[in-house]
Motif scaffolding. Structure first.
Motif, short mmCIF file in Angstrom:
data_model
loop_
_atom_site.label_atom_id
_atom_site.label_comp_id
_atom_site.label_asym_id
_atom_site.label_seq_id
_atom_site.Cartn_x
_atom_site.Cartn_y
_atom_site.Cartn_z
N GLY A 104 0.79 -1.23 0.00
CA GLY A 104 0.00 0.00 0.00
C GLY A 104 0.81 1.27 0.00
N ARG A 105 2.13 1.16 -0.22
CA ARG A 105 2.96 2.36 -0.23
C ARG A 105 2.72 3.21 -1.47
N TYR A 106 2.58 2.56 -2.61
CA TYR A 106 2.41 3.27 -3.88
C TYR A 106 1.39 2.53 -4.73
N GLY A 107 0.83 3.24 -5.72
CA GLY A 107 -0.18 2.65 -6.57
C GLY A 107 0.30 2.29 -7.96
N LEU A 108 1.38 2.93 -8.44
CA LEU A 108 1.85 2.66 -9.80
C LEU A 108 3.37 2.74 -9.84
N SER A 109 3.99 1.69 -10.33
CA SER A 109 5.45 1.59 -10.33
C SER A 109 5.97 1.38 -11.74
N CYS A 110 7.10 1.98 -12.03
CA CYS A 110 7.82 1.76 -13.28
C CYS A 110 9.05 0.90 -12.98
N VAL A 111 9.15 -0.25 -13.66
CA VAL A 111 10.28 -1.16 -13.48
C VAL A 111 11.10 -1.17 -14.77
N VAL A 112 12.37 -0.84 -14.67
CA VAL A 112 13.27 -0.83 -15.82
C VAL A 112 14.34 -1.89 -15.62
N GLY A 113 14.50 -2.76 -16.61
CA GLY A 113 15.64 -3.68 -16.65
C GLY A 113 16.60 -3.19 -17.71
N ILE A 114 17.89 -3.16 -17.40
CA ILE A 114 18.85 -2.58 -18.34
C ILE A 114 20.22 -3.21 -18.16
N GLU A 115 20.91 -3.43 -19.29
CA GLU A 115 22.31 -3.85 -19.25
C GLU A 115 22.99 -3.46 -20.55
N GLN A 116 24.18 -2.91 -20.43
CA GLN A 116 25.05 -2.66 -21.59
C GLN A 116 26.21 -3.63 -21.50
N MET A 117 26.42 -4.44 -22.57
CA MET A 117 27.41 -5.51 -22.51
C MET A 117 28.31 -5.58 -23.74
N ARG A 118 27.95 -4.83 -24.81
CA ARG A 118 28.69 -4.96 -26.06
C ARG A 118 29.73 -3.85 -26.24
N ASN A 119 30.04 -3.15 -25.18
CA ASN A 119 31.00 -2.05 -25.24
C ASN A 119 32.40 -2.46 -24.80
N VAL A 120 32.61 -3.76 -24.55
CA VAL A 120 33.92 -4.26 -24.14
C VAL A 120 34.24 -5.52 -24.95
N PRO A 121 35.51 -5.91 -25.06
CA PRO A 121 35.85 -7.17 -25.75
C PRO A 121 35.21 -8.38 -25.08
N GLY A 122 35.04 -9.45 -25.84
CA GLY A 122 34.37 -10.64 -25.34
C GLY A 122 35.02 -11.23 -24.10
N GLN A 123 36.34 -11.26 -24.05
CA GLN A 123 37.02 -11.80 -22.89
C GLN A 123 36.75 -10.95 -21.65
N THR A 124 36.72 -9.64 -21.83
CA THR A 124 36.43 -8.75 -20.71
C THR A 124 35.00 -8.95 -20.24
N ALA A 125 34.07 -9.09 -21.18
CA ALA A 125 32.68 -9.35 -20.82
C ALA A 125 32.56 -10.62 -20.00
N ALA A 126 33.27 -11.67 -20.42
CA ALA A 126 33.24 -12.93 -19.68
C ALA A 126 33.75 -12.76 -18.26
N GLU A 127 34.79 -11.97 -18.10
CA GLU A 127 35.34 -11.73 -16.76
C GLU A 127 34.37 -10.95 -15.90
N HIS A 128 33.71 -9.95 -16.48
CA HIS A 128 32.72 -9.18 -15.72
C HIS A 128 31.57 -10.09 -15.27
N LEU A 129 31.09 -10.93 -16.17
CA LEU A 129 29.97 -11.80 -15.84
C LEU A 129 30.35 -12.83 -14.78
N GLY A 130 31.64 -13.10 -14.64
CA GLY A 130 32.10 -14.03 -13.63
C GLY A 130 31.87 -13.56 -12.21
N ALA A 131 31.50 -12.30 -12.03
CA ALA A 131 31.23 -11.79 -10.68
C ALA A 131 30.02 -12.47 -10.04
N ALA A 132 29.21 -13.18 -10.84
CA ALA A 132 28.05 -13.88 -10.30
C ALA A 132 28.41 -15.27 -9.78
#
Length: 410
Positions: A104-132
Protein backbone atom coordinates in the motif's frame (compact mmCIF):
# COMPACT_ATOMS: atom_id res chain seq x y z
CA UNK A 1 -3.05 -8.24 -6.26
CA UNK A 2 -0.73 -6.47 -8.73
CA UNK A 3 -1.76 -5.63 -12.29
CA UNK A 4 0.47 -5.11 -15.32
CA UNK A 5 -0.53 -2.14 -17.48
CA UNK A 6 2.02 -2.84 -20.21
CA UNK A 7 5.54 -1.89 -21.16
CA UNK A 8 8.14 -1.73 -23.88
CA UNK A 9 11.31 -3.50 -25.05
CA UNK A 10 14.27 -2.15 -27.00
CA UNK A 11 15.66 -3.75 -30.13
CA UNK A 12 18.09 -6.30 -28.72
CA UNK A 13 20.18 -6.27 -31.90
CA UNK A 14 21.30 -2.69 -31.22
CA UNK A 15 24.88 -1.88 -30.25
CA UNK A 16 24.70 1.21 -28.07
CA UNK A 17 28.37 2.12 -28.34
CA UNK A 18 28.07 2.30 -32.11
CA UNK A 19 25.19 4.72 -31.62
CA UNK A 20 27.30 6.77 -29.22
CA UNK A 21 24.93 5.85 -26.41
CA UNK A 22 25.54 5.18 -22.73
CA UNK A 23 23.26 3.71 -20.10
CA UNK A 24 21.44 7.00 -19.51
CA UNK A 25 20.47 7.30 -23.19
CA UNK A 26 19.04 3.79 -23.28
CA UNK A 27 17.31 4.27 -19.94
CA UNK A 28 15.64 7.46 -21.13
CA UNK A 29 14.45 5.81 -24.33
CA UNK A 30 12.95 2.88 -22.40
CA UNK A 31 10.94 5.00 -19.97
CA UNK A 32 9.73 7.43 -22.64
CA UNK A 33 8.73 4.65 -25.04
CA UNK A 34 7.10 2.69 -22.22
CA UNK A 35 4.99 5.68 -21.20
CA UNK A 36 3.91 6.19 -24.80
CA UNK A 37 3.07 2.49 -25.25
CA UNK A 38 0.86 2.45 -22.17
CA UNK A 39 -0.63 5.94 -22.57
CA UNK A 40 0.71 6.99 -19.17
CA UNK A 41 2.17 10.34 -18.11
CA UNK A 42 5.37 10.82 -16.08
CA UNK A 43 3.23 12.22 -13.27
CA UNK A 44 1.42 8.86 -13.02
CA UNK A 45 4.57 7.08 -11.81
CA UNK A 46 4.87 6.94 -8.02
CA UNK A 47 7.98 4.78 -7.61
CA UNK A 48 10.79 3.43 -9.78
CA UNK A 49 12.77 0.18 -9.68
CA UNK A 50 15.82 -0.79 -11.75
CA UNK A 51 17.14 -4.27 -12.45
CA UNK A 52 20.83 -4.21 -13.38
CA UNK A 53 23.70 -6.61 -12.73
CA UNK A 54 27.01 -5.01 -13.57
CA UNK A 55 26.68 -1.37 -14.58
CA UNK A 56 29.81 -0.54 -12.58
CA UNK A 57 31.87 -3.16 -14.41
CA UNK A 58 30.68 -2.68 -17.99
CA UNK A 59 30.04 1.07 -17.92
CA UNK A 60 31.61 2.38 -14.70
CA UNK A 61 28.14 3.46 -13.61
CA UNK A 62 26.16 2.72 -10.48
CA UNK A 63 23.18 4.46 -8.81
CA UNK A 64 21.01 3.87 -11.88
CA UNK A 65 17.81 4.98 -10.16
CA UNK A 66 19.10 8.51 -10.58
CA UNK A 67 18.45 8.26 -14.32
CA UNK A 68 14.69 8.58 -13.75
CA UNK A 69 15.19 12.24 -12.90
CA UNK A 70 16.88 12.80 -16.27
CA UNK A 71 13.92 11.45 -18.22
CA UNK A 72 11.38 14.13 -17.28
CA UNK A 73 11.17 16.95 -14.70
CA UNK A 74 8.09 15.28 -13.16
CA UNK A 75 10.32 12.36 -12.14
CA UNK A 76 12.67 14.57 -10.12
CA UNK A 77 12.02 13.42 -6.54
CA UNK A 78 10.71 9.98 -7.48
CA UNK A 79 11.65 7.29 -4.90
CA UNK A 80 13.82 4.72 -6.68
CA UNK A 81 15.80 1.55 -5.97
CA UNK A 82 18.23 -0.65 -7.90
CA UNK A 83 18.25 -4.46 -7.58
CA UNK A 84 21.07 -6.92 -8.30
CA UNK A 85 20.74 -10.70 -8.48
CA UNK A 86 22.94 -11.48 -11.50
CA UNK A 87 20.73 -12.68 -14.38
CA UNK A 88 17.67 -12.56 -12.08
CA UNK A 89 18.13 -8.84 -11.35
CA UNK A 90 15.14 -7.81 -13.47
CA UNK A 91 12.80 -10.30 -11.83
CA UNK A 92 13.91 -9.15 -8.38
CA UNK A 93 13.10 -5.58 -9.41
CA UNK A 94 9.62 -6.75 -10.42
CA UNK A 95 9.19 -8.54 -7.08
CA UNK A 96 10.25 -5.46 -5.11
CA UNK A 97 7.94 -3.17 -7.04
CA UNK A 98 5.05 -5.59 -6.57
CA UNK A 99 5.76 -5.84 -2.84
CA UNK A 100 5.61 -2.05 -2.46
CA UNK A 101 2.25 -1.98 -4.21
CA UNK A 102 0.89 -4.84 -2.11
CA UNK A 103 2.06 -3.02 1.04
CA UNK A 104 0.00 0.00 0.00
CA UNK A 105 2.96 2.36 -0.23
CA UNK A 106 2.41 3.27 -3.88
CA UNK A 107 -0.18 2.65 -6.57
CA UNK A 108 1.85 2.66 -9.80
CA UNK A 109 5.45 1.59 -10.33
CA UNK A 110 7.82 1.76 -13.28
CA UNK A 111 10.28 -1.16 -13.48
CA UNK A 112 13.27 -0.83 -15.82
CA UNK A 113 15.64 -3.68 -16.65
CA UNK A 114 18.85 -2.58 -18.34
CA UNK A 115 22.31 -3.85 -19.25
CA UNK A 116 25.05 -2.66 -21.59
CA UNK A 117 27.41 -5.51 -22.51
CA UNK A 118 28.69 -4.96 -26.06
CA UNK A 119 31.00 -2.05 -25.24
CA UNK A 120 33.92 -4.26 -24.14
CA UNK A 121 35.85 -7.17 -25.75
CA UNK A 122 34.37 -10.64 -25.34
CA UNK A 123 37.02 -11.80 -22.89
CA UNK A 124 36.43 -8.75 -20.71
CA UNK A 125 32.68 -9.35 -20.82
CA UNK A 126 33.24 -12.93 -19.68
CA UNK A 127 35.34 -11.73 -16.76
CA UNK A 128 32.72 -9.18 -15.72
CA UNK A 129 29.97 -11.80 -15.84
CA UNK A 130 32.10 -14.03 -13.63
CA UNK A 131 31.23 -11.79 -10.68
CA UNK A 132 28.05 -13.88 -10.30
CA UNK A 133 30.14 -16.94 -9.36
CA UNK A 134 32.07 -17.30 -6.09
CA UNK A 135 35.05 -15.14 -6.94
CA UNK A 136 38.37 -16.74 -6.13
CA UNK A 137 36.79 -20.08 -5.22
CA UNK A 138 35.36 -21.68 -8.37
CA UNK A 139 36.25 -22.00 -12.04
CA UNK A 140 39.49 -20.08 -11.62
CA UNK A 141 41.13 -21.98 -14.47
CA UNK A 142 38.36 -21.33 -16.99
CA UNK A 143 38.83 -18.71 -19.67
CA UNK A 144 35.05 -18.40 -20.08
CA UNK A 145 33.58 -19.05 -16.65
CA UNK A 146 29.90 -19.59 -17.37
CA UNK A 147 30.36 -21.87 -20.38
CA UNK A 148 32.63 -23.94 -18.12
CA UNK A 149 30.11 -23.95 -15.27
CA UNK A 150 27.23 -25.10 -17.45
CA UNK A 151 29.47 -27.64 -19.11
CA UNK A 152 29.67 -29.15 -15.63
CA UNK A 153 25.86 -29.17 -15.45
CA UNK A 154 25.71 -31.02 -18.76
CA UNK A 155 28.21 -33.52 -17.39
CA UNK A 156 26.03 -34.08 -14.32
CA UNK A 157 22.97 -34.69 -16.48
CA UNK A 158 24.96 -37.15 -18.58
CA UNK A 159 26.24 -39.02 -15.52
CA UNK A 160 22.88 -39.18 -13.72
CA UNK A 161 20.48 -39.70 -16.62
CA UNK A 162 22.33 -39.81 -19.95
CA UNK A 163 22.46 -36.84 -22.32
CA UNK A 164 22.57 -36.66 -26.12
CA UNK A 165 23.99 -33.49 -27.67
CA UNK A 166 21.38 -33.61 -30.42
CA UNK A 167 18.71 -32.75 -27.87
CA UNK A 168 20.59 -29.65 -26.71
CA UNK A 169 20.98 -28.54 -30.30
CA UNK A 170 17.27 -29.09 -30.91
CA UNK A 171 16.66 -26.52 -28.17
CA UNK A 172 19.03 -24.00 -29.74
CA UNK A 173 17.64 -24.51 -33.24
CA UNK A 174 14.09 -24.06 -31.95
CA UNK A 175 14.94 -20.85 -30.11
CA UNK A 176 16.70 -19.36 -33.12
CA UNK A 177 13.68 -20.28 -35.24
CA UNK A 178 11.28 -18.65 -32.75
CA UNK A 179 13.44 -15.52 -32.71
CA UNK A 180 12.93 -15.03 -36.45
CA UNK A 181 9.30 -14.15 -35.66
CA UNK A 182 10.27 -11.62 -32.97
CA UNK A 183 10.94 -8.10 -34.33
CA UNK A 184 13.05 -7.23 -31.25
CA UNK A 185 15.19 -10.38 -31.23
CA UNK A 186 18.95 -10.00 -31.52
CA UNK A 187 19.30 -12.97 -33.89
CA UNK A 188 16.17 -12.48 -36.02
CA UNK A 189 18.22 -12.10 -39.20
CA UNK A 190 20.85 -14.75 -38.42
CA UNK A 191 20.97 -17.93 -40.48
CA UNK A 192 23.00 -21.11 -39.90
CA UNK A 193 23.88 -24.19 -41.94
CA UNK A 194 22.65 -27.54 -40.56
CA UNK A 195 26.13 -28.51 -39.35
CA UNK A 196 26.09 -25.53 -36.96
CA UNK A 197 23.76 -27.59 -34.78
CA UNK A 198 26.07 -30.59 -34.53
CA UNK A 199 29.33 -31.39 -32.74
CA UNK A 200 31.26 -30.03 -35.72
CA UNK A 201 34.38 -28.34 -34.39
CA UNK A 202 34.46 -25.84 -37.26
CA UNK A 203 30.79 -24.94 -37.62
CA UNK A 204 30.12 -25.18 -33.88
CA UNK A 205 33.42 -24.80 -32.03
CA UNK A 206 34.01 -25.74 -28.42
CA UNK A 207 33.99 -22.81 -25.99
CA UNK A 208 34.66 -24.67 -22.74
CA UNK A 209 34.38 -28.39 -22.00
CA UNK A 210 31.06 -29.69 -23.34
CA UNK A 211 29.81 -26.19 -24.18
CA UNK A 212 29.93 -25.16 -27.84
CA UNK A 213 29.11 -21.89 -29.54
CA UNK A 214 25.50 -22.75 -30.35
CA UNK A 215 24.84 -23.73 -26.75
CA UNK A 216 25.30 -20.14 -25.62
CA UNK A 217 22.94 -17.25 -25.01
CA UNK A 218 23.87 -13.90 -26.50
CA UNK A 219 25.85 -10.90 -25.27
CA UNK A 220 23.36 -8.08 -25.61
CA UNK A 221 22.66 -4.40 -25.02
CA UNK A 222 19.02 -4.00 -24.06
CA UNK A 223 16.25 -2.55 -21.96
CA UNK A 224 12.74 -3.57 -21.00
CA UNK A 225 10.22 -1.57 -19.00
CA UNK A 226 7.06 -2.65 -17.21
CA UNK A 227 4.34 -0.69 -15.37
CA UNK A 228 2.74 -2.31 -12.33
CA UNK A 229 -0.42 -1.05 -10.63
CA UNK A 230 -2.56 -1.61 -7.56
CA UNK A 231 -6.18 -2.73 -8.04
CA UNK A 232 -7.36 0.85 -7.51
CA UNK A 233 -4.98 2.35 -10.03
CA UNK A 234 -5.63 -0.48 -12.47
CA UNK A 235 -9.39 0.12 -12.23
CA UNK A 236 -9.03 3.84 -12.90
CA UNK A 237 -6.69 3.07 -15.81
CA UNK A 238 -9.17 0.58 -17.27
CA UNK A 239 -12.17 2.87 -16.73
CA UNK A 240 -10.44 5.75 -18.50
CA UNK A 241 -9.93 3.52 -21.53
CA UNK A 242 -13.32 1.89 -21.50
CA UNK A 243 -12.09 -1.65 -20.84
CA UNK A 244 -12.93 -3.99 -17.98
CA UNK A 245 -10.25 -4.21 -15.32
CA UNK A 246 -10.55 -7.99 -15.54
CA UNK A 247 -9.00 -7.80 -19.00
CA UNK A 248 -5.74 -6.46 -17.55
CA UNK A 249 -3.10 -9.11 -16.77
CA UNK A 250 -1.85 -9.52 -13.25
CA UNK A 251 0.94 -11.24 -11.40
CA UNK A 252 -1.06 -14.22 -10.17
CA UNK A 253 1.77 -16.00 -8.42
CA UNK A 254 5.47 -15.74 -7.65
CA UNK A 255 8.27 -17.94 -6.38
CA UNK A 256 11.66 -16.74 -5.15
CA UNK A 257 14.39 -19.03 -3.80
CA UNK A 258 18.12 -18.79 -3.22
CA UNK A 259 20.84 -21.43 -2.84
CA UNK A 260 24.52 -21.35 -1.78
CA UNK A 261 26.64 -19.60 -4.39
CA UNK A 262 29.02 -22.45 -5.42
CA UNK A 263 27.73 -24.74 -8.16
CA UNK A 264 29.41 -27.82 -6.69
CA UNK A 265 27.60 -27.24 -3.37
CA UNK A 266 24.24 -27.16 -5.14
CA UNK A 267 25.01 -30.30 -7.11
CA UNK A 268 26.20 -32.15 -4.01
CA UNK A 269 23.02 -31.19 -2.15
CA UNK A 270 20.77 -32.52 -4.90
CA UNK A 271 22.79 -35.72 -5.13
CA UNK A 272 22.35 -36.35 -1.41
CA UNK A 273 18.70 -35.26 -1.08
CA UNK A 274 16.82 -38.18 -2.59
CA UNK A 275 13.58 -36.84 -1.09
CA UNK A 276 13.59 -34.05 -3.66
CA UNK A 277 12.38 -36.38 -6.41
CA UNK A 278 15.65 -36.44 -8.25
CA UNK A 279 15.68 -32.86 -9.53
CA UNK A 280 19.16 -31.48 -10.07
CA UNK A 281 18.24 -28.07 -8.57
CA UNK A 282 15.67 -28.44 -5.76
CA UNK A 283 15.38 -24.69 -5.22
CA UNK A 284 14.50 -24.13 -8.88
CA UNK A 285 11.73 -26.69 -8.56
CA UNK A 286 10.50 -25.05 -5.35
CA UNK A 287 10.38 -21.59 -6.96
CA UNK A 288 8.31 -22.99 -9.84
CA UNK A 289 5.94 -24.77 -7.47
CA UNK A 290 5.64 -21.73 -5.20
CA UNK A 291 4.58 -19.54 -8.12
CA UNK A 292 1.93 -22.00 -9.24
CA UNK A 293 0.63 -22.56 -5.71
CA UNK A 294 0.22 -18.82 -5.14
CA UNK A 295 -1.54 -18.56 -8.50
CA UNK A 296 -3.91 -21.38 -7.56
CA UNK A 297 -2.68 -23.52 -10.45
CA UNK A 298 -2.65 -27.24 -9.68
CA UNK A 299 -2.10 -28.68 -13.15
CA UNK A 300 0.59 -28.03 -15.75
CA UNK A 301 -2.13 -27.94 -18.40
CA UNK A 302 -3.23 -24.58 -16.97
CA UNK A 303 0.12 -23.05 -18.00
CA UNK A 304 -0.04 -22.23 -21.70
CA UNK A 305 3.52 -21.02 -22.40
CA UNK A 306 6.83 -20.50 -20.60
CA UNK A 307 9.58 -17.94 -20.95
CA UNK A 308 12.60 -19.62 -19.39
CA UNK A 309 16.26 -18.93 -18.76
CA UNK A 310 18.20 -20.55 -21.59
CA UNK A 311 21.52 -18.85 -20.89
CA UNK A 312 22.78 -22.16 -22.29
CA UNK A 313 20.89 -24.95 -24.01
CA UNK A 314 21.48 -27.18 -20.99
CA UNK A 315 19.68 -24.64 -18.79
CA UNK A 316 16.51 -24.97 -20.85
CA UNK A 317 16.98 -28.75 -20.85
CA UNK A 318 17.06 -28.56 -17.05
CA UNK A 319 14.02 -26.28 -16.99
CA UNK A 320 11.90 -28.73 -18.97
CA UNK A 321 12.01 -31.39 -16.26
CA UNK A 322 11.93 -28.90 -13.37
CA UNK A 323 8.76 -27.38 -14.87
CA UNK A 324 7.22 -30.84 -14.64
CA UNK A 325 6.87 -31.46 -18.35
CA UNK A 326 8.85 -34.69 -17.88
CA UNK A 327 10.35 -36.70 -15.05
CA UNK A 328 13.86 -35.63 -13.97
CA UNK A 329 16.44 -36.30 -16.67
CA UNK A 330 13.87 -37.09 -19.35
CA UNK A 331 13.56 -33.70 -21.05
CA UNK A 332 14.59 -35.40 -24.29
CA UNK A 333 11.15 -37.03 -24.45
CA UNK A 334 9.40 -33.63 -24.58
CA UNK A 335 11.90 -32.37 -27.16
CA UNK A 336 11.44 -35.36 -29.44
CA UNK A 337 7.64 -35.18 -29.08
CA UNK A 338 7.60 -31.48 -30.06
CA UNK A 339 5.96 -30.58 -26.75
CA UNK A 340 8.04 -27.39 -26.31
CA UNK A 341 7.64 -26.08 -29.87
CA UNK A 342 5.10 -23.53 -31.02
CA UNK A 343 1.82 -25.43 -31.22
CA UNK A 344 3.13 -28.06 -28.79
CA UNK A 345 1.85 -29.09 -25.39
CA UNK A 346 3.81 -26.33 -23.60
CA UNK A 347 5.57 -23.85 -25.92
CA UNK A 348 8.83 -22.72 -24.34
CA UNK A 349 10.50 -19.43 -25.28
CA UNK A 350 8.18 -18.33 -28.09
CA UNK A 351 10.17 -15.07 -28.02
CA UNK A 352 13.40 -16.92 -28.84
CA UNK A 353 14.65 -16.81 -25.26
CA UNK A 354 18.17 -15.81 -24.32
CA UNK A 355 19.71 -17.81 -27.17
CA UNK A 356 17.49 -16.30 -29.85
CA UNK A 357 16.09 -13.04 -28.50
CA UNK A 358 19.18 -11.99 -26.54
CA UNK A 359 20.34 -11.66 -22.94
CA UNK A 360 20.99 -8.16 -21.57
CA UNK A 361 21.47 -9.56 -18.08
CA UNK A 362 19.61 -7.02 -15.92
CA UNK A 363 16.79 -6.65 -18.43
CA UNK A 364 16.03 -10.34 -18.95
CA UNK A 365 13.56 -10.86 -16.10
CA UNK A 366 11.61 -7.73 -17.05
CA UNK A 367 11.60 -8.79 -20.71
CA UNK A 368 10.27 -12.21 -19.74
CA UNK A 369 7.41 -10.63 -17.78
CA UNK A 370 6.66 -8.27 -20.67
CA UNK A 371 6.54 -11.19 -23.11
CA UNK A 372 4.18 -13.00 -20.74
CA UNK A 373 1.99 -9.86 -20.74
CA UNK A 374 2.02 -9.84 -24.54
CA UNK A 375 1.03 -13.50 -24.73
CA UNK A 376 -1.94 -13.25 -22.36
CA UNK A 377 -3.19 -10.06 -24.08
CA UNK A 378 -2.77 -11.63 -27.55
CA UNK A 379 -0.39 -8.86 -28.62
CA UNK A 380 2.73 -10.96 -29.29
CA UNK A 381 2.28 -10.76 -33.05
CA UNK A 382 3.99 -13.45 -35.10
CA UNK A 383 5.16 -15.32 -32.01
CA UNK A 384 1.74 -15.43 -30.34
CA UNK A 385 0.75 -18.69 -28.63
CA UNK A 386 -2.90 -19.19 -29.49
CA UNK A 387 -5.22 -19.05 -26.50
CA UNK A 388 -2.54 -18.28 -23.92
CA UNK A 389 -4.16 -17.21 -20.65
CA UNK A 390 -1.43 -18.08 -18.12
CA UNK A 391 2.30 -17.80 -18.83
CA UNK A 392 5.05 -18.79 -16.42
CA UNK A 393 8.51 -17.24 -16.34
CA UNK A 394 11.66 -18.85 -14.94
CA UNK A 395 14.62 -16.54 -14.40
CA UNK A 396 17.85 -17.67 -12.71
CA UNK A 397 20.88 -15.78 -11.46
CA UNK A 398 24.32 -17.35 -11.38
CA UNK A 399 24.35 -21.15 -11.21
CA UNK A 400 20.74 -21.04 -9.90
CA UNK A 401 21.93 -19.12 -6.84
CA UNK A 402 18.80 -16.98 -7.25
CA UNK A 403 15.65 -18.27 -8.93
CA UNK A 404 12.50 -16.26 -9.58
CA UNK A 405 9.37 -17.58 -11.25
CA UNK A 406 6.20 -15.63 -12.03
CA UNK A 407 2.78 -16.70 -13.25
CA UNK A 408 1.18 -13.92 -15.26
CA UNK A 409 -2.36 -14.14 -16.56
CA UNK A 410 -5.80 -12.59 -16.86
Amino acid sequence: MVYILGGWQSDFSANWSRRGWGLADAFGEAVAQGLAATDLAPSDIETGHVGNFAGELFAGQGLLGGFFGLVHPKLDGLPTMRHEAACASGSCAVLAAAAEIEAGRYGLSCVVGIEQMRNVPGQTAAEHLGAAAWTGHEFQDARFLWPAAFSDLAEVYDQRFGLAYEHLMAISAQNFANARRNPNAQTRDWRFPPEAFTADDVANPVVEGRTRKQDCGQVTDGTAVLFLASPERARSYADARGVPVESLPRIKGWGHRSAPIPLDRKLATSREASSEGGHVFPQVRRAIDDARARAGIAHLSDIHAVETHDCFAITQYMAIDHLGLTAPGQAWKAIEAGDTAMGGRLPINPSGGLIGAGHPVGATGVRMALDAFKQVTATAGDYQVAGARNVQTLNIGGSTTTTVSLVIGT
